[in-house]
Design an enzyme around this catalytic site. Structure first.
Site: not given
Length: 475
Positions: A195-198, A264
């Site tokens: 995701n964007m944060a990761e 998921d």
């Protein structure tokens, strides 16, 4: 319009990762406890659902694909419940049962659709010997179309590099939903779905789309990946691949109730579509649609084939996407009444390449709305030969519908779209290639209605034929 096919019964996906049981207690909250300043929940209902890697497997099973689940569970009640849930959904359960560890269990207490508390029952698997998992993977991976490594940081994937190598040796694509900031451990995987944060935690802050693209492509090169899919919450998702244009998909979520398990769902739909032989762009289009559905549900949930099919076919209710001729007439009439200029183009669009993307972006700039009419499979065969199309009509339409420059996609069965053009009567008719306006099919009808006809050049060095030749040369 030909129906979009969502049959995945030939797809086979193996899921390996952190298996969990999600428990939900639902109740009413009307008072504060006299013992402490906390709400009192009167429990009225309880549910148990497969979580983590097991939820990934459940999503795949919901699409009627074949799925096997590998992981670690405890010799306990939660493990038995999980086994029953998997069997009820025809999921092959190859999880290893341990006496030394409990099944990872998360208990959520909710009232009025709000989560009040989560209780985690777990012990890390990092000290568990990985050789039994590796042996099972080595033994069973042959014949699968994709491997998902579902990483929640619980230790099941401690030997992730060996797992990737086993899959690569078997020529099975490896898709990973990463965890943490050490992406180096995923080197050699086929595709990551951070995701964007990761993503930003690994590559640094991204101020705009160009930053995402440049840093994403560098990450692909550094980690020897084939592709990267960055999920961007309300901004949709972006697929990056070397030597391919960025593929941006806007979000399709209408209402967001709960993001539990959304990652998921994305990776499960993505892997199932790839295992079914569908192009990456189409797989992302389907995953994006599925994510839009699942965040509208409460708790750990799945998306079934019927829901996904409805989302694809009924996206036209929002006024965009793959449409029927009747609906297209309605939408273009409404758009014209709003003073919007309608642009229309057509083609086979068999293998989408940067030349197509650039051409469609330039076509869109000629007006406010862009219609792309696509030759059906039989029409392509008549025009291009028996070996074409490479991609089916449903795949070609899905990919086009995912482009930000395209508003409506419609199929036609004739060799030319002349009849369709005469029905729609766009304000601007566009064709790519070295044409004179008077050579473009439909020009007379558009001119008679006061419209314009233009020819736009394709980007030099980009053609479907060239792409096919390069692929054949690799073989």
């Amino acid at each position: 319009m030909m129906q979009y096919s969502l049959k995945f019964n030939q797809a086979k996906v193996l899921v390996l990762g952190d298996v969990m049981l999600d428990r939900y207690w639902f109740g009413a909250t009307n008072r504060i406890s006299p013992e402490a300043p906390v709400p009192v929940v009167k429990v009225k209902d309880m549910e148990e659902r497969a979580g983590g890697a097991a939820n990934v497997a459940m999503n795949i099973a919901s699409l009627n694909a074949t799925v096997a689940l590998h992981g670690l569970v405890g010799h306990d009640d939660a493990g038995c419940v999980l086994d029953m849930l998997l069997k009820n959904h025809h999921i092959q359960n190859h999880c290893i049962t341990l006496d030394s560890h409990p099944t990872i269990t998360k208990l959520r207490i909710l009232s009025r659709h709000q989560q009040l508390l989560r209780l985690d029952f777990e012990e890390s698997f990092h000290n568990v010997e990985s050789s039994p998992l590796l042996a099972k993977l080595q033994q069973q991976i042959t014949g699968y179309g994709a491997l998902i490594l579902s990483d929640y940081g619980k230790g099941t994937l401690a030997a992730v590099q060996q797992m990737i190598q086993i899959a690569r040796q078997a020529k099975v694509p490896v898709l990973i939903d990463p965890k943490g900031t050490d992406f180096e451990r995923y080197r050699g995987a086929t595709l990551l779905t951070p995701n964007m944060a990761e993503f930003e935690a690994v590559v640094g802050a991204c101020l705009n789309d160009n930053d995402i693209v440049s840093k994403g492509l560098k990450l692909i090169n550094d980690l020897e990946l084939s592709a990267l899919l960055v999920t961007r919450s309300e901004k949709g998702m972006t697929l990056l691949r070397p030597n391919h244009p960025p593929f941006h998909l806007p979000t399709q979520a209408k209402e967001v109730y709960d993001v539990t398990g959304a990652g998921d769902t994305v990776i499960s739909i993505l892997a199932t579509a790839i295992a079914d032989g569908r192009p990456y762009e189409e797989a992302c289009y389907l995953a994006n649609a599925a994510a839009g559905i699942v965040v509208g549900k409460l708790g750990t949930s799945t998306v079934n084939a019927t829901e996904l099919e409805n989302a694809i076919h009924h996206r036209e209710e929002t006024g965009f996407g793959i449409v029927t001729e009747e609906r297209l007439k309605q939408f273009t009439k409404e758009a014209k009444n709003r003073g919007e200029k309608i642009v229309m183009t057509n083609g086979c669009f068999d293998i989408l390449h940067p030349g197509h993307v650039s051409y469609l972006e330039n076509a869109r700039k000629l007006g406010d709305r862009l219609i792309v009419a696509v030759n059906c499979d039989q029409s392509v065969k008549r025009l291009k030969g028996e070996s074409r199309p490479i991609n089916s009509l449903s795949a070609r339409m899905a990919i086009l519908a995912g482009l930000a420059s395209v508003d409506w996609v419609i199929a036609f069965e004739e060799d030319t779209p002349q009849r369709l053009i005469s029905e729609i009567l766009p304000d601007v008719l566009v064709k790519g290639g070295d044409y004179k306006p008077e050579q473009i099919v439909g020009c007379q009808e558009v001119w008679a209605n006061g419209g314009n006809v233009k020819a736009l050049n394709f980007e030099d060095g980009c053609s479907t034929t060239d792409v096919i030749k390069k692929i054949q040369a690799i073989r």
